[in-house]
Design a protein around this motif. Structure first.
Motif, PDB file in Angstrom:
ATOM      1  N   UNK A   7      -3.044  33.161  36.713  1.00  0.00           N
ATOM      2  CA  UNK A   7      -1.837  32.375  36.339  1.00  0.00           C
ATOM      3  C   UNK A   7      -0.455  33.022  36.609  1.00  0.00           C
ATOM      4  N   UNK A   8      -0.030  33.720  37.581  1.00  0.00           N
ATOM      5  CA  UNK A   8       0.836  34.642  37.613  1.00  0.00           C
ATOM      6  C   UNK A   8       2.158  33.950  38.323  1.00  0.00           C
ATOM      7  N   UNK A  13       2.390  34.390  32.229  1.00  0.00           N
ATOM      8  CA  UNK A  13       1.752  35.364  33.361  1.00  0.00           C
ATOM      9  C   UNK A  13       2.584  35.845  34.596  1.00  0.00           C
ATOM     10  N   UNK A  14       3.681  35.068  34.918  1.00  0.00           N
ATOM     11  CA  UNK A  14       4.583  35.822  35.973  1.00  0.00           C
ATOM     12  C   UNK A  14       5.398  36.848  34.842  1.00  0.00           C
ATOM     13  N   UNK A  15       5.918  36.599  33.570  1.00  0.00           N
ATOM     14  CA  UNK A  15       6.539  37.608  32.967  1.00  0.00           C
ATOM     15  C   UNK A  15       5.611  38.840  32.744  1.00  0.00           C
ATOM     16  N   UNK A  29      -2.495  39.221  41.406  1.00  0.00           N
ATOM     17  CA  UNK A  29      -2.331  38.051  40.642  1.00  0.00           C
ATOM     18  C   UNK A  29      -3.103  37.081  41.260  1.00  0.00           C
ATOM     19  N   UNK A  30      -3.846  35.961  40.525  1.00  0.00           N
ATOM     20  CA  UNK A  30      -4.477  35.058  40.998  1.00  0.00           C
ATOM     21  C   UNK A  30      -3.671  33.646  40.325  1.00  0.00           C
ATOM     22  N   UNK A  31      -3.405  32.871  41.442  1.00  0.00           N
ATOM     23  CA  UNK A  31      -2.855  31.415  40.899  1.00  0.00           C
ATOM     24  C   UNK A  31      -3.168  30.272  41.932  1.00  0.00           C
ATOM     25  N   UNK A  66      -6.539  37.449  31.230  1.00  0.00           N
ATOM     26  CA  UNK A  66      -6.732  36.096  31.693  1.00  0.00           C
ATOM     27  C   UNK A  66      -5.712  35.170  30.798  1.00  0.00           C
ATOM     28  N   UNK A  67      -4.661  34.665  31.790  1.00  0.00           N
ATOM     29  CA  UNK A  67      -3.810  33.849  31.231  1.00  0.00           C
ATOM     30  C   UNK A  67      -3.788  32.412  31.834  1.00  0.00           C
TER      31      UNK A  67
END
Length: 218
Positions: A7-8, A13-15, A29-31, A66-67
């Motif tokens: 969730x980046x 998640x990005x932060x 990153x997975x999104x 895990x976000x």
């Protein structure tokens, strides 16, 4: 060290990804959305964590965070089952340093949408299961269970002055957490911390003490 974060593309998640990149880590990153981070040390995979067939074969990660999560969209399949699938695939190995779950205050209070609350409650229990299983490797596993965070997901209340006033009445600190503060917590629990494990850490400005969920009327 190598870090996997789900969730980046936005929000917390990005932060978190940007925090780890700033500290010199290699971040994957997975999104479901395209990458919003463009850095040499960042690798992005556009995928749905519900679909294990999409998971790439990757070298072991030192840290797994895990976000990825949703509200009112297959919450249990994404928030809980997706978290389990990512952890079992990439986190359970003998060189793991830390696994972190991004839980929710609602997992403690029950004060939110039914399936969302159930999914996050499951994450809290799964955290303890994973902590026991990776302890022999010296790895830690905890959940950070945030209350209000200033993200796009919460715009329905942060942009409604009446609802925001109600929330602030219930929040002793009279503010919500920023995504940068959330990232600092994630870094501390996975890098600085070596001994705290199996804990569901409630970080909500004491809002959960009132356990009253505020959201717009349908």
């Amino acid at each position: 060290m190598r870090v996997l974060i789900t969730g980046t593309s936005s929000g917390i998640g990005k932060a978190i990804a940007e925090k780890f990149l700033k500290e010199g880590f290699d971040v994957t990153g997975f999104d479901r959305k395209e990458a919003s981070i463009r850095q040499e040390s960042y690798t992005h995979f556009c995928l749905d964590i519900r679909d294990r067939e999409q998971y790439p074969a990757l070298a072991p990660f030192d840290i797994v965070i895990n976000n990825a999560g949703v509200q009112n969209e297959d919450d249990i399949d994404i928030n809980l089952k997706g978290t389990i699938a990512i952890t079992e695939t990439y986190g359970i190995h003998d060189t793991i340093r830390a696994i972190l779950m991004i839980g929710s205050a609602s997992g403690h209070t029950g004060a939110e949408f039914p399936e969302y609350t159930a999914s996050k409650g499951g994450v809290l229990a799964y955290t303890k299961n994973v902590a026991l299983r990776i302890a022999p490797y010296g790895g830690t596993c905890n959940s950070l269970d945030f209350g209000g965070v200033l993200t796009e997901l919460n715009l329905p209340v942060t942009e409604d002055q009446k609802l925001w006033d109600q929330i602030m009445e219930l929040t002793p600190l009279k503010r919500w957490m920023t995504v940068e503060e959330a990232a600092d917590w994630a870094y501390f629990m996975t890098v600085t911390n070596h001994f705290c494990t199996g804990q569901n850490i409630l970080i909500d400005g004491l809002e959960a003490g009132n356990a009253h969920f505020v959201w717009p009327d349908e």
